[in-house]
Design an enzyme around this catalytic site. Structure first.
Site, PDB file in Angstrom:
ATOM      1  N   HIS A 191       0.822  -1.220   0.000  1.00  0.00           N
ATOM      2  CA  HIS A 191       0.000   0.000   0.000  1.00  0.00           C
ATOM      3  C   HIS A 191       0.847   1.258   0.000  1.00  0.00           C
ATOM      4  O   HIS A 191       0.340   2.344   0.276  1.00  0.00           O
ATOM      5  CB  HIS A 191      -0.935   0.001   1.223  1.00  0.00           C
ATOM      6  CG  HIS A 191      -2.068  -0.984   1.082  1.00  0.00           C
ATOM      7  ND1 HIS A 191      -2.920  -1.286   2.118  1.00  0.00           N
ATOM      8  CD2 HIS A 191      -2.462  -1.752   0.043  1.00  0.00           C
ATOM      9  CE1 HIS A 191      -3.812  -2.173   1.708  1.00  0.00           C
ATOM     10  NE2 HIS A 191      -3.541  -2.489   0.455  1.00  0.00           N
ATOM     11  N   ASN A 195      -4.041 -12.182  15.794  1.00  0.00           N
ATOM     12  CA  ASN A 195      -4.814 -10.946  15.832  1.00  0.00           C
ATOM     13  C   ASN A 195      -5.368 -10.700  17.236  1.00  0.00           C
ATOM     14  O   ASN A 195      -5.523 -11.640  18.022  1.00  0.00           O
ATOM     15  CB  ASN A 195      -5.969 -11.037  14.827  1.00  0.00           C
ATOM     16  CG  ASN A 195      -6.294  -9.692  14.192  1.00  0.00           C
ATOM     17  OD1 ASN A 195      -5.399  -9.006  13.702  1.00  0.00           O
ATOM     18  ND2 ASN A 195      -7.554  -9.317  14.218  1.00  0.00           N
TER      19      ASN A 195
HETATM   20  N1  APR Z   1      -2.303  -6.765  18.311  1.00  0.00           N
HETATM   21  C1  APR Z   1      -2.834  -7.524  17.317  1.00  0.00           C
HETATM   22  N2  APR Z   1      -3.880  -7.130  16.545  1.00  0.00           N
HETATM   23  C2  APR Z   1      -4.398  -5.905  16.790  1.00  0.00           C
HETATM   24  C3  APR Z   1      -3.895  -5.061  17.811  1.00  0.00           C
HETATM   25  C4  APR Z   1      -2.804  -5.533  18.582  1.00  0.00           C
HETATM   26  N3  APR Z   1      -2.271  -4.802  19.561  1.00  0.00           N
HETATM   27  N4  APR Z   1      -4.650  -3.922  17.812  1.00  0.00           N
HETATM   28  C5  APR Z   1      -5.565  -4.056  16.833  1.00  0.00           C
HETATM   29  N5  APR Z   1      -5.421  -5.250  16.228  1.00  0.00           N
HETATM   30  C6  APR Z   1      -6.190  -5.794  15.119  1.00  0.00           C
HETATM   31  C7  APR Z   1      -7.661  -5.408  15.144  1.00  0.00           C
HETATM   32  O1  APR Z   1      -8.422  -6.361  15.876  1.00  0.00           O
HETATM   33  C8  APR Z   1      -8.008  -5.442  13.649  1.00  0.00           C
HETATM   34  O2  APR Z   1      -8.467  -6.742  13.274  1.00  0.00           O
HETATM   35  O3  APR Z   1      -5.661  -5.245  13.924  1.00  0.00           O
HETATM   36  C9  APR Z   1      -6.685  -5.149  12.950  1.00  0.00           C
HETATM   37  C10 APR Z   1      -6.622  -3.761  12.335  1.00  0.00           C
HETATM   38  O4  APR Z   1      -7.590  -3.707  11.313  1.00  0.00           O
HETATM   39  P1  APR Z   1      -7.717  -2.384  10.440  1.00  0.00           P
HETATM   40  O5  APR Z   1      -7.751  -1.205  11.344  1.00  0.00           O
HETATM   41  O6  APR Z   1      -8.832  -2.620   9.482  1.00  0.00           O
HETATM   42  O7  APR Z   1      -6.322  -2.299   9.660  1.00  0.00           O
HETATM   43  P2  APR Z   1      -5.875  -3.119   8.375  1.00  0.00           P
HETATM   44  O8  APR Z   1      -6.478  -4.493   8.378  1.00  0.00           O
HETATM   45  O9  APR Z   1      -4.398  -3.037   8.309  1.00  0.00           O
HETATM   46  O10 APR Z   1      -6.508  -2.251   7.173  1.00  0.00           O
HETATM   47  C11 APR Z   1      -6.222  -2.651   5.858  1.00  0.00           C
HETATM   48  O11 APR Z   1      -7.335  -0.682   5.015  1.00  0.00           O
HETATM   49  O12 APR Z   1      -7.750   1.573   5.126  1.00  0.00           O
HETATM   50  C12 APR Z   1      -7.033   0.601   4.479  1.00  0.00           C
HETATM   51  O13 APR Z   1      -4.974   0.946   3.407  1.00  0.00           O
HETATM   52  C13 APR Z   1      -5.556   0.829   4.677  1.00  0.00           C
HETATM   53  O14 APR Z   1      -3.805  -0.814   4.856  1.00  0.00           O
HETATM   54  C14 APR Z   1      -5.073  -0.437   5.353  1.00  0.00           C
HETATM   55  C15 APR Z   1      -6.152  -1.443   4.972  1.00  0.00           C
END
Ligand code: APR
Length: 240
Positions: A114, A207
């Site tokens: 990304h 996760n």
């Molecule tokens: N340890 C492990 N997992 C965690 C923690 C932690 N401390 N804190 C949060 N999480 C998990 C949450 O439960 C969630 O499932 O990380 C995940 C974050 O999800 P999102 O916020 O949706 O982030 P991501 O999956 O990386 O988003 C994907 O969406 O907006 C676009 O380009 C952006 O790269 C991003 C993509």
């Protein structure tokens, strides 16, 4: 010892998301305090939003890039760097994250599908440059000298992620696929687990809570990445 640590794997693909960097203080997107709970992604993470209001987009990414100066890799980043060192050449790290915390932790090759916060892309010449400081519509490209063409080198919604051919090749020969800290809501990354399964890989989700694709994974380790990734890597290295 779970399945992912009781046999040797020769080709491990690890996909990471915002949850990997959460304990370093980098905001996630869809958690209750997430970025997309405060801002509209259509304004800040689409080419249309950038065309509509480039100053707002510059301000948003300049602030996120500046925040990188105040955060550091956490135990999960460091554990992955150790795994890559010990499993020389057998690990492919692909991340949805645009921070450089895996590199700061010592990972030499990180596939940023990304894009990267610290990089600017010139829409005139297509060249990339390090956005060492804040940039805006008046900044000039260090390659072609044009002014007003720089944008954050971030893949926005509706754009094609980077390195997809390389990622598909890695998934096709993986014998272990691990997803760390991603909600499994954004494709194509959310589909990688199914592709890896079709090619015979064992699949593990690490996760904080079950993701939207949890049902597709063979194995789950739920909890903070700094604990779960560290523990998993220690078991992997013990099992080598
Ligand atoms: N340890 C492990 N997992 C965690 C923690 C932690 N401390 N804190 C949060 N999480 C998990 C949450 O439960 C969630 O499932 O990380 C995940 C974050 O999800 P999102 O916020 O949706 O982030 P991501 O999956 O990386 O988003 C994907 O969406 O907006 C676009 O380009 C952006 O790269 C991003 C993509």
């Amino acid at each position: 010892m779970s399945h992912s640590t009781c046999r040797r794997f020769d080709h491990i693909v690890i996909l990471s998301g915002a949850g990997l960097s959460a304990e370093s203080g980098v905001a996630t997107f869809r958690d209750p305090e997430g970025i997309w709970q405060q801002y509209d992604p259509m304004d800040l993470a689409t080419p249309e939003g950038f065309a509509r209001n480039p100053s707002l987009v510059y301000e948003f990414y300049n602030a996120r890039r500046k925040q990188l100066d105040d955060v550091a890799p956490n135990a999960a980043h460091r554990a992955l760097a150790r795994l890559c060192r010990e499993y020389q050449g057998r690990v492919f790290l692909v991340t949805q994250n645009v921070d450089d915390l895996l590199e700061q932790a010592g990972c030499s090759e990180v596939c940023h599908m990304h894009g990267e916060l610290r990089v600017a892309l010139c829409t005139h010449c297509g060249e990339r440059s390090i956005a060492a400081t804040a940039f805006d519509g008046d900044s000039h490209c260090v390659h072609c000298g044009e002014v007003g063409g720089l944008r954050p080198d971030i893949v926005w919604f509706g754009e094609t992620p980077y390195h997809m051919a390389a990622i598909e090749r890695e998934l096709s020969t993986a014998d272990l696929f691990v997803a760390i800290g991603t909600s499994g809501t954004v494709y194509p990354a959310a589909g990688f687990v199914q592709e890896a399964r079709w090619c015979g890989a064992h699949t593990l989700e690490i996760n904080l809570e079950s993701s939207e694709r949890a049902d597709v994974f063979d194995e789950h380790r739920l909890g903070p990445a700094t604990e779960q990734v560290k523990q998993w890597v220690e078991e992997m290295l013990a099992g080598q």
